[in-house]
Design a protein around this motif. Structure first.
Motif, short mmCIF file in Angstrom:
data_model
loop_
_atom_site.label_atom_id
_atom_site.label_comp_id
_atom_site.label_asym_id
_atom_site.label_seq_id
_atom_site.Cartn_x
_atom_site.Cartn_y
_atom_site.Cartn_z
N GLU A 150 0.82 -1.22 0.00
CA GLU A 150 0.00 0.00 0.00
C GLU A 150 0.86 1.27 0.00
O GLU A 150 0.35 2.38 -0.21
N PHE A 151 2.18 1.11 0.20
CA PHE A 151 3.09 2.26 0.22
C PHE A 151 3.98 2.30 -1.03
O PHE A 151 5.03 2.94 -1.01
N ASN A 152 3.56 1.62 -2.09
CA ASN A 152 4.38 1.58 -3.31
C ASN A 152 4.69 2.97 -3.85
O ASN A 152 5.84 3.30 -4.13
N SER A 153 3.64 3.78 -4.04
CA SER A 153 3.86 5.11 -4.62
C SER A 153 4.64 6.01 -3.68
O SER A 153 5.50 6.79 -4.12
N GLU A 154 4.38 5.88 -2.37
CA GLU A 154 5.11 6.70 -1.40
C GLU A 154 6.61 6.39 -1.42
O GLU A 154 7.45 7.29 -1.27
N SER A 155 6.96 5.12 -1.63
CA SER A 155 8.38 4.75 -1.62
C SER A 155 9.12 5.36 -2.81
O SER A 155 10.25 5.86 -2.67
N THR A 156 8.49 5.34 -3.99
CA THR A 156 9.16 5.94 -5.16
C THR A 156 9.18 7.46 -5.06
O THR A 156 10.16 8.10 -5.44
N GLU A 157 8.10 8.04 -4.53
CA GLU A 157 8.08 9.49 -4.32
C GLU A 157 9.13 9.91 -3.30
O GLU A 157 9.75 10.97 -3.44
N ALA A 158 9.33 9.08 -2.28
CA ALA A 158 10.33 9.38 -1.26
C ALA A 158 11.73 9.38 -1.86
O ALA A 158 12.54 10.28 -1.57
N ALA A 159 12.02 8.40 -2.71
CA ALA A 159 13.33 8.35 -3.36
C ALA A 159 13.54 9.58 -4.24
O ALA A 159 14.65 10.16 -4.27
N MET A 160 12.49 10.01 -4.95
CA MET A 160 12.60 11.20 -5.80
C MET A 160 12.73 12.47 -4.97
O MET A 160 13.54 13.36 -5.29
N ALA A 161 11.96 12.56 -3.89
CA ALA A 161 12.04 13.75 -3.02
C ALA A 161 13.44 13.89 -2.43
O ALA A 161 13.99 14.99 -2.38
N GLY A 162 14.00 12.77 -1.99
CA GLY A 162 15.36 12.80 -1.44
C GLY A 162 16.38 13.21 -2.47
O GLY A 162 17.32 13.96 -2.18
N ALA A 163 16.22 12.74 -3.69
CA ALA A 163 17.15 13.07 -4.76
C ALA A 163 17.14 14.56 -5.08
O ALA A 163 18.18 15.16 -5.34
N LEU A 164 15.94 15.16 -5.06
CA LEU A 164 15.79 16.56 -5.43
C LEU A 164 15.86 17.51 -4.24
O LEU A 164 15.80 18.74 -4.41
#
Length: 316
Positions: free
Chosen positions: A243-257
């Motif tokens: 249920e946290f699939n999208s949050e995990s990818t968004e988290a990786a992108m947020a950290g990168a940027l």
């Protein structure tokens, strides 16, 4: 070179060059039309909505898989060349690498011109949330979030499933993903009926989402972004459930940027609160949209490269 790898690489190259073809008989549109007709028949009456939603999933996925399998089997019986050409077409239609960039770049360009109204309209074509009242920062956030999520379900997951099981498994995935995008909403009409599709979509995207986190972190380093920050935020969601699939990818992108994503989103005027993600070191700007697209492209290159190396090594 093995024909399986060559087929995937050719389809990948076609998508990068031509993007997703827009015509009426696109396989995803055909599946979508089938879902619309079946939904009208199944999502009514006194029948249990979860049960009827499960019937919809079984019918759509089964019909899709059988059609792809039989058409490929027939093509192979006619000619090996026809079989490989048809395989390339099926794989090409399933990718949306360039299309993601094209659609999000439209939002980027109009935002650069400060045309907020047009940016809302363009954004509405690629996200499920309400866009009519979004300000510039919220439009940027929605764009970056959709790039992060689409890196998973539009790029990495299709590559993962075609590597795993060829065009047949790939289109089983695409059928489930299309079902979720059409009936997986948490509104009165679909909250029960769309549950089987939404749950199944979460399960089949679980492993691809973890791969995407890793790829985004690696891609962010190659794009001179914060790879450690991406890994740090990606790990916060890495071991959580589907249920946290999208949050995990968004988290990786947020950290990168080095930005903050998440917050309140509205769907049919209903507020869905999502957790804030990222350190918020930098304020969101239009350039973050471009940077997220570059990371998405690089992630796809990395996945193709790693798979090709592993595949070729096994052939030696």
């Amino acid at each position: 070179m093995n024909y399986q790898l060559l087929t995937i690489l050719t389809a990948y190259a076609l998508d990068l060059i031509f993007g997703d073809p827009e015509f009426h008989w696109h396989p995803v549109r055909i599946i979508g039309m089938g879902i619309e007709k079946l939904e009208l028949k199944l999502n009514k009456g006194k029948i249990n909505r979860v049960f009827s939603g499960a019937i919809l999933v079984i019918l759509v996925v089964s019909i899709t898989v059988i059609f792809v399998y039989l058409s490929l089997k027939y093509a192979k019986a006619v000619s090996p060349l026809l079989y490989y050409c048809l395989s390339i077409i099926y794989i090409y239609f399933a990718f949306s690498i360039k299309d993601l960039a094209v659609q999000v770049n439209k939002v980027y360009r109009v935002l650069k011109a400060n045309d907020i109204q047009q940016a809302r309209k363009d954004l509405a074509l690629i996200v499920g949330r309400d866009t009519n009242e979004l300000n510039k920062t919220e439009i940027i956030r929605a764009s970056v979030e959709t790039v992060a999520e689409s890196t998973m379900d539009g790029i990495v997951a299709p590559l993962f499933y075609v590597f795993l099981g060829g065009p047949v498994l790939l289109w089983a995935y695409k059928a489930i993903n299309t079902l979720d995008s059409m009936v997986g909403y948490k509104n009165e009409r679909f909250i029960a009926f769309g549950m089987p599709a939404a749950k199944l979509d979460s399960v089949i995207n679980f492993i691809p989402s973890k791969i995407t986190c890793f790829l985004i972190s690696m891609a962010s380093i190659l794009n001179l972004k914060d790879g450690l920050g991406s890994a740090k935020w990606g790990l916060k969601y890495f071991f959580r459930g589907p249920e946290f699939n999208s949050e995990s990818t968004e988290a990786a992108m947020a950290g990168a940027l080095k930005v903050r994503l998440g917050g309140n989103n509205y769907y049919n005027s209903i507020c869905i609160a999502k957790p804030f993600i990222g350190d918020n070191t930098q304020a969101l700007t239009v350039n973050h949209i471009k940077e997220s697209i570059r990371i998405a492209y690089t992630s796809s290159f990395l996945f193709i490269l790693v798979y090709s190396m592993v595949f070729l090594r096994k052939q030696l």
